[in-house]
Enzyme design. Structure first.
Site, PDB file in Angstrom:
ATOM      1  CG  ASP A  24     -11.734   3.466  -0.725  1.00 45.05           C
ATOM      2  OD1 ASP A  24     -10.996   2.970  -1.591  1.00 45.05           O
ATOM      3  OD2 ASP A  24     -12.229   4.601  -0.822  1.00 45.05           O
ATOM      4  CE1 TYR A 143     -10.875   9.887  -8.585  1.00 40.09           C
ATOM      5  CE2 TYR A 143     -10.914  10.195  -6.215  1.00 40.09           C
ATOM      6  CZ  TYR A 143     -10.709   9.385  -7.316  1.00 40.09           C
ATOM      7  OH  TYR A 143     -10.344   8.081  -7.141  1.00 40.09           O
ATOM      8  CE  LYS A 173      -7.488   8.956  -5.630  1.00 40.21           C
ATOM      9  NZ  LYS A 173      -8.581   8.003  -5.389  1.00 40.21           N
TER      10      LYS A 173
END
Ligand SMILES: CC(=O)[C@@H](O)[C@H](O)C[C@H](N)C(=O)O
Ligand SMILES: O=CC(=O)COP(=O)(O)O
Length: 264
Positions: A24, A143, A173
């Site tokens: 992406d 994140y 993730k």
């Protein structure tokens, strides 16, 4: 009884572990190496052993014929490196659109610790609510990023992955904390399968040692982009990564098995 989410999770992974190759980055960075001829990169990584590839919705027509029957994830937000604030990911698609273009799952990026965290929390929560209604798995890209936030701090990463579970994601993730011992804290912060991003491309040994560390810490694999799609041989490096994630190979065994130089 197997739920729709469980059935679709098997399409983007193998027995609960994941080799996902996100591509992406065209929104973030443009058509960087590996993304111009994305068809051949998708063919290479899925031949090599990736379980799934991930793109924005507009790339879907270039994915299906080239993914060798593997899984497909559509990413639902984005930002650019040349815009005013890269941490300000904006919504780019919906769960319904992802289903229409043939996705097996959706993903959504949040920057925990950024000025945009409050909006991104609400948006991820809306995505998991809609996805659950359609039986679509959600990969949260959680994140630790923002002013004064160390993106490799295990405490911050543990907080980010826990937050993803609290908001209803199925797989999370995050960034890697640098070693297996500290990453164990991140993995233990949630019951979700935890996979890592790769970051900018390093040597083959750096890449595979990082994957080995994640698995040693109890992680569930990778959502690794540039280290794989910018490699001169995406099929070989995907093969090496899958060797560690799915076959528990050592770093040397995985590199050798994939035909990559041990010292590279
Ligand atoms: C370019 C980066 O720093 C990456 O970590 C991205 O934020 C991850 C994501 N796949 C993207 O390109 O938006
Ligand atoms: O979607 C992006 C990722 O999951 C990670 O990309 P990277 O290039 O491995 O950081």
């Amino acid at each position: 009884m197997t739920s729709g989410i469980d059935a679709r999770l098997e399409r983007i992974g193998t027995d609960g572990s994941y080799v996902i190759v996100p591509m992406d980055h065209g929104i973030t960075m443009g058509a960087v190496q590996g993304l111009k001829d994305i068809e051949s990169t998708i063919d290479g990584v899925t031949s090599g052993g990736a379980d799934a590839v991930l793109t924005q919705k507009g790339i879907a027509p270039r994915v299906h014929e080239n993914k060798n029957g593997k899984g497909y994830i559509v990413h639902l937000n984005g930002s650019t490196t040349i815009g005013p604030d890269e941490n300000d990911k904006r919504v780019t698609g919906t769960v319904e659109e992802a289903i229409r273009v043939g996705a097996d799952a959706v993903s959504f990026h949040i920057n925990v610790g950024s000025d945009h965290e409050p909006d991104q929390l609400t948006q991820l929560s809306d995505v998991t609510e809609t996805a659950e209604r359609f039986g679509m798995p959600v990969l949260a890209m959680a994140y630790a990023r923002g002013p004064g936030v160390d993106p490799e701090d295990p405490e911050a990463l543990g907080h980010a992955v826990r937050l993803a579970e609290e908001l209803g994601a199925d797989v999370v993730k995050t960034g890697y904390s640098g070693d297996a011992e500290s990453f164990q804290h991140v993995v233990e912060s949630t019951r979700l399968p935890v996979v890592i991003a790769g970051g900018s491309k390093g040597t083959d040994r750096d890449t595979i040692e990082m994957v080995r560390g994640v698995m040693d810490a109890g992680g569930a694999g990778v959502s690794m982009g540039r280290s794989i799609f910018q490699h001169e041989d995406p099929e070989a490096i995907a093969h090496a990564v899958a060797g560690v994630v799915h076959h528990d190979l050592s770093t040397d065994e995985a590199l050798a098995e994939a035909g990559l130089a041990l010292e590279a």
